[in-house]
Design a protein around this motif. Structure first.
Motif, PDB file in Angstrom:
ATOM      1  N   HIS A  87       1.033   2.391   6.174  1.00 36.46           N
ATOM      2  CA  HIS A  87       1.686   1.326   6.624  1.00 36.46           C
ATOM      3  C   HIS A  87       1.720   1.535   8.231  1.00 36.46           C
ATOM      4  CE1 HIS A  87       4.427  -2.082   6.547  1.00 36.46           C
ATOM      5  NE2 HIS A  87       5.083  -1.339   7.111  1.00 36.46           N
ATOM      6  N   ASN A  88       0.983   2.472   8.751  1.00 37.20           N
ATOM      7  CA  ASN A  88       0.834   2.828  10.162  1.00 37.20           C
ATOM      8  C   ASN A  88       2.522   2.993  10.811  1.00 37.20           C
ATOM      9  OD1 ASN A  88      -1.538   3.123  11.351  1.00 37.20           O
ATOM     10  ND2 ASN A  88      -1.918   1.167  11.354  1.00 37.20           N
ATOM     11  N   ILE A  89       3.022   3.683  10.056  1.00 35.39           N
ATOM     12  CA  ILE A  89       4.418   4.170  10.506  1.00 35.39           C
ATOM     13  C   ILE A  89       4.414   4.951  11.636  1.00 35.39           C
ATOM     14  CG2 ILE A  89       6.720   5.047   9.751  1.00 35.39           C
ATOM     15  CD1 ILE A  89       6.513   3.850   7.054  1.00 35.39           C
TER      16      ILE A  89
ATOM     17  N   SER B 128       0.454 -10.721  -3.093  1.00 36.27           N
ATOM     18  CA  SER B 128      -0.260  -9.639  -2.509  1.00 36.27           C
ATOM     19  C   SER B 128      -1.091  -8.836  -3.490  1.00 36.27           C
ATOM     20  CB  SER B 128       0.632  -8.713  -1.907  1.00 36.27           C
ATOM     21  OG  SER B 128       1.446  -7.896  -2.755  1.00 36.27           O
ATOM     22  N   TRP B 129      -2.151  -7.935  -3.155  1.00 37.77           N
ATOM     23  CA  TRP B 129      -3.148  -7.163  -3.979  1.00 37.77           C
ATOM     24  C   TRP B 129      -3.742  -6.071  -3.458  1.00 37.77           C
ATOM     25  CZ3 TRP B 129      -4.370 -11.553  -1.049  1.00 37.77           C
ATOM     26  CH2 TRP B 129      -5.229 -11.312  -0.296  1.00 37.77           C
ATOM     27  N   ASN B 130      -4.240  -5.300  -4.334  1.00 39.21           N
ATOM     28  CA  ASN B 130      -4.865  -3.939  -3.685  1.00 39.21           C
ATOM     29  C   ASN B 130      -6.205  -3.981  -4.553  1.00 39.21           C
ATOM     30  OD1 ASN B 130      -4.010  -2.893  -5.816  1.00 39.21           O
ATOM     31  ND2 ASN B 130      -3.078  -1.026  -4.831  1.00 39.21           N
ATOM     32  N   THR B 131      -6.676  -4.727  -5.113  1.00 41.97           N
ATOM     33  CA  THR B 131      -7.868  -4.803  -5.715  1.00 41.97           C
ATOM     34  C   THR B 131      -8.924  -4.496  -4.787  1.00 41.97           C
ATOM     35  OG1 THR B 131      -8.132  -7.272  -5.840  1.00 41.97           O
ATOM     36  CG2 THR B 131      -7.298  -6.106  -8.073  1.00 41.97           C
TER      37      THR B 131
ATOM     38  N   ARG C 130      -4.741  -3.852   6.959  1.00 39.00           N
ATOM     39  CA  ARG C 130      -5.055  -5.056   5.919  1.00 39.00           C
ATOM     40  C   ARG C 130      -4.922  -6.310   6.407  1.00 39.00           C
ATOM     41  NH1 ARG C 130      -3.686  -3.747   0.512  1.00 39.00           N
ATOM     42  NH2 ARG C 130      -4.713  -5.673   0.134  1.00 39.00           N
ATOM     43  N   PRO C 131      -5.813  -6.697   7.498  1.00 38.90           N
ATOM     44  CA  PRO C 131      -5.842  -8.266   8.013  1.00 38.90           C
ATOM     45  C   PRO C 131      -5.992  -9.144   7.238  1.00 38.90           C
ATOM     46  CG  PRO C 131      -7.643  -6.963   8.786  1.00 38.90           C
ATOM     47  CD  PRO C 131      -6.787  -6.215   7.901  1.00 38.90           C
ATOM     48  N   TYR C 132      -5.435 -10.430   7.450  1.00 36.92           N
ATOM     49  CA  TYR C 132      -5.746 -11.549   6.766  1.00 36.92           C
ATOM     50  C   TYR C 132      -5.258 -12.760   7.587  1.00 36.92           C
ATOM     51  CZ  TYR C 132      -5.617 -15.100   2.927  1.00 36.92           C
ATOM     52  OH  TYR C 132      -5.414 -16.232   2.236  1.00 36.92           O
ATOM     53  N   ASP C 133      -6.191 -13.498   7.955  1.00 36.95           N
ATOM     54  CA  ASP C 133      -6.089 -14.741   8.849  1.00 36.95           C
ATOM     55  C   ASP C 133      -6.953 -15.740   8.406  1.00 36.95           C
ATOM     56  OD1 ASP C 133      -8.401 -14.766  10.413  1.00 36.95           O
ATOM     57  OD2 ASP C 133      -7.438 -12.862  11.045  1.00 36.95           O
ATOM     58  N   LEU C 134      -6.634 -17.116   8.655  1.00 36.28           N
ATOM     59  CA  LEU C 134      -7.392 -18.187   8.172  1.00 36.28           C
ATOM     60  C   LEU C 134      -8.758 -18.259   9.074  1.00 36.28           C
ATOM     61  CD1 LEU C 134      -4.554 -20.785   7.477  1.00 36.28           C
ATOM     62  CD2 LEU C 134      -5.669 -19.122   6.085  1.00 36.28           C
TER      63      LEU C 134
ATOM     64  N   ASP D 191       0.717  -1.212   0.171  1.00 34.48           N
ATOM     65  CA  ASP D 191       0.061   0.194  -0.113  1.00 34.48           C
ATOM     66  C   ASP D 191       0.806   1.316   0.059  1.00 34.48           C
ATOM     67  OD1 ASP D 191      -2.427  -1.369  -0.098  1.00 34.48           O
ATOM     68  OD2 ASP D 191      -2.621  -1.469   2.150  1.00 34.48           O
ATOM     69  N   PRO D 192       1.985   1.390   0.797  1.00 32.87           N
ATOM     70  CA  PRO D 192       2.634   2.685   0.785  1.00 32.87           C
ATOM     71  C   PRO D 192       3.382   2.921  -0.330  1.00 32.87           C
ATOM     72  CG  PRO D 192       3.569   1.276   2.242  1.00 32.87           C
ATOM     73  CD  PRO D 192       2.447   0.563   2.029  1.00 32.87           C
ATOM     74  N   VAL D 193       3.796   1.658  -0.842  1.00 34.19           N
ATOM     75  CA  VAL D 193       4.503   1.697  -1.955  1.00 34.19           C
ATOM     76  C   VAL D 193       3.906   2.239  -3.280  1.00 34.19           C
ATOM     77  CG1 VAL D 193       6.442   0.679  -3.592  1.00 34.19           C
ATOM     78  CG2 VAL D 193       6.319   0.308  -1.331  1.00 34.19           C
ATOM     79  N   PHE D 194       2.677   1.776  -3.268  1.00 34.65           N
ATOM     80  CA  PHE D 194       1.553   2.118  -4.370  1.00 34.65           C
ATOM     81  C   PHE D 194       1.227   3.310  -4.402  1.00 34.65           C
ATOM     82  CE2 PHE D 194      -2.876   2.582  -5.680  1.00 34.65           C
ATOM     83  CZ  PHE D 194      -2.880   2.022  -6.839  1.00 34.65           C
ATOM     84  N   ALA D 195       1.081   4.019  -3.207  1.00 31.23           N
ATOM     85  CA  ALA D 195       0.860   5.438  -3.025  1.00 31.23           C
ATOM     86  C   ALA D 195       2.060   6.400  -3.298  1.00 31.23           C
ATOM     87  CB  ALA D 195       0.572   5.847  -1.494  1.00 31.23           C
TER      88      ALA D 195
END
Length: 461
Positions: A230-232, A283-286, A450-454, A173-177
């Protein structure tokens, strides 16, 4: 067998092994510690140390990300903490892992194999605790979820406890911006990076764009926006002055260095290595709404103030991000990263997770992602989390680390959590090592963006 008898027997056994060891193994004994260095069939090296008066506990340490070629085995986070643990009778073990980089598929079996070697040489432990820092805490959490029968509990320090897919999504996300707002005409690839030379070239191009942007008010506002995705944190290195709550310029100046570090380390070089392992882009940002992400960021106020000061439209820049072509993931790569490096949240043994609040590399919000997964899986009673008022990644003192360990041990002994509040942790840390800082504080991290877990089927799988 008494502790003293076990220690004498182990020392004699170690000395006998020294005379017959294979070339890949070496044993050294002193009056205080028996040390064994060796090599696993995988090629990973290991190191284990048993103090002369062993208290029966084994600490299995998983080290952080190593980019190679140097890849030594490690069995403790730092020399000062190691010395204190050996003095207190803990046996310390750990491996190098057979590979460097995003090597979880090497790390977990190599760590467990090292544990088996220790048991064969020195006997069964009365208690085994897995612990690790940074990427090593991801390895530790993987062991806690997938091989809980091998351990009694786990300790995560400054860990990637949000898992691999979440990590790489939030790194994108930050690199996309940055690319869309500061280098819109560049052809820098953000994913599917061919090799390390291409990664270096991409990092250099966007670093130059960030350096140029830092010279203008508008550029600084846009860098702050990227940092917010990125919550830096605005205080992220021990060498930095901690900025005042409304000193937006000082806050952004601190983030500027962290953004450049992100570009240099994780966004391209480490991504390329991880993509090679995963077999594609994971990874994705769609479908991502960047206005909503900013609204949940811990530093959104700083961004709005810097945009206002620059006379720049934040709404227009967010619209630019919304209109930009999005990046889709390779499903097979997502499946690999998910299967190897994401978590179910199902714990069967206690885990204590500790984080510094000023971490730019692995932001403290990863703890929110861990809690989200563990709560959804119904394992919340087995998890406790604590925070230290430090800037930097894994900048814990020996006192703070020992306090966390002893708190987990109490949970294993009594069956109940106690003393996880900051005052109790600081008191315990001071007793463990009065010479180093004790900085536990009350803290509640904002949500991971951007959470992702099973444990959550709607996370984009």
């Amino acid at each position: 067998m008494t502790t003293g008898t076990r220690a004498r027997t182990s020392l004699v056994a170690a000395l006998l092994l020294a005379a017959t060891a294979l070339p890949a193994s070496a044993v050294a004994a002193t009056a205080l510690t028996t040390r064994v260095d060796g090599r696993l069939p995988s090629g990973a090296t290991y190191v284990m140390e048993e103090p002369a008066t062993w208290n029966g506990a084994v600490l299995l340490f998983s080290h952080g990300y190593a980019s190679g070629p140097a890849n030594p085995a490690q069995n403790a986070p730092d020399d000062a903490t190691k010395a204190l643990l050996l003095q207190r009778g803990y046996a310390l073990v750990g491996s190098s892992y057979a590979g460097t980089g995003w090597a979880v598929t090497d790390a977990v079996p190599d760590q467990l194999a090292t544990l088996s070697v220790f048991t064969e040489r020195f006997g069964a432990a009365s208690r085994t605790i897995a612990w690790g820092r940074s990427y090593g805490a991801l390895v530790t959490t993987a062991i806690a979820e997938r091989d809980p029968d091998r351990i009694d509990g786990s300790l995560s320090l400054c860990g990637l406890v949000h898992g691999g897919v979440a990590n790489w999504n939030n790194t994108l996300d930050p690199v996309f911006a940055i690319k869309r707002l500061l280098a819109p005409d560049s052809d820098v690839p953000l994913v599917d990076i061919a090799d390390q030379a291409a990664a270096d070239a991409a990092a250099n191009t966007l670093t130059a764009a960030v350096d140029s942007a830092q010279t203008t008010a508008a550029g600084r506002a846009r860098i702050a926006l990227a940092a917010a995705l990125h919550n830096i944190p605005v205080w992220n290195q021990p060498t930095q002055t901690r900025p005042a709550a409304t000193d937006w310029d000082a806050q952004q100046a601190n983030q500027f260095e962290a953004v450049k570090s992100l570009l240099k380390i994780a966004a391209f070089n480490r991504r390329q290595e991880a993509e090679a392992r995963a077999g594609g882009n994971m990874s994705w940002n769609t479908g991502v709404d960047y206005a909503k992400l900013l609204g949940r960021s811990s530093v959104r106020k700083e961004v709005t103030e810097l945009y206002r000061k620059a006379g720049l439209s934040l709404r227009a820049d967010l619209a630019t991000l919304d209109r930009a072509p999005r990046i889709g993931a390779d499903p097979a790569a997502v499946a690999w990263m998910s299967g190897t490096s994401s978590f179910t949240g199902r714990l069967t043994k206690p885990q204590f997770s500790v984080h510094t609040i000023g971490d730019a590399l692995v932001p403290v919000q990863t703890e929110s992602a861990l809690k989200r997964a563990v709560t959804a899986a119904g394992s919340g009673s087995l998890l406790r989390q604590a925070y230290t008022d430090n800037a930097g990644h894994c900048t814990f003192s020996p006192a703070e680390q020992l306090a966390a360990l002893h708190t987990l041990e109490d949970r294993l002994t009594t069956g109940s959590w106690a003393g996880t509040d900051p005052a109790s942790l600081n008191s315990r840390a001071t007793k463990a090592d009065p010479t180093t800082p004790t900085r536990y504080v009350p803290y509640r991290p904002t949500p991971y963006l951007r959470p992702y877990d099973l444990a959550h089927p709607a996370d984009g799988r």
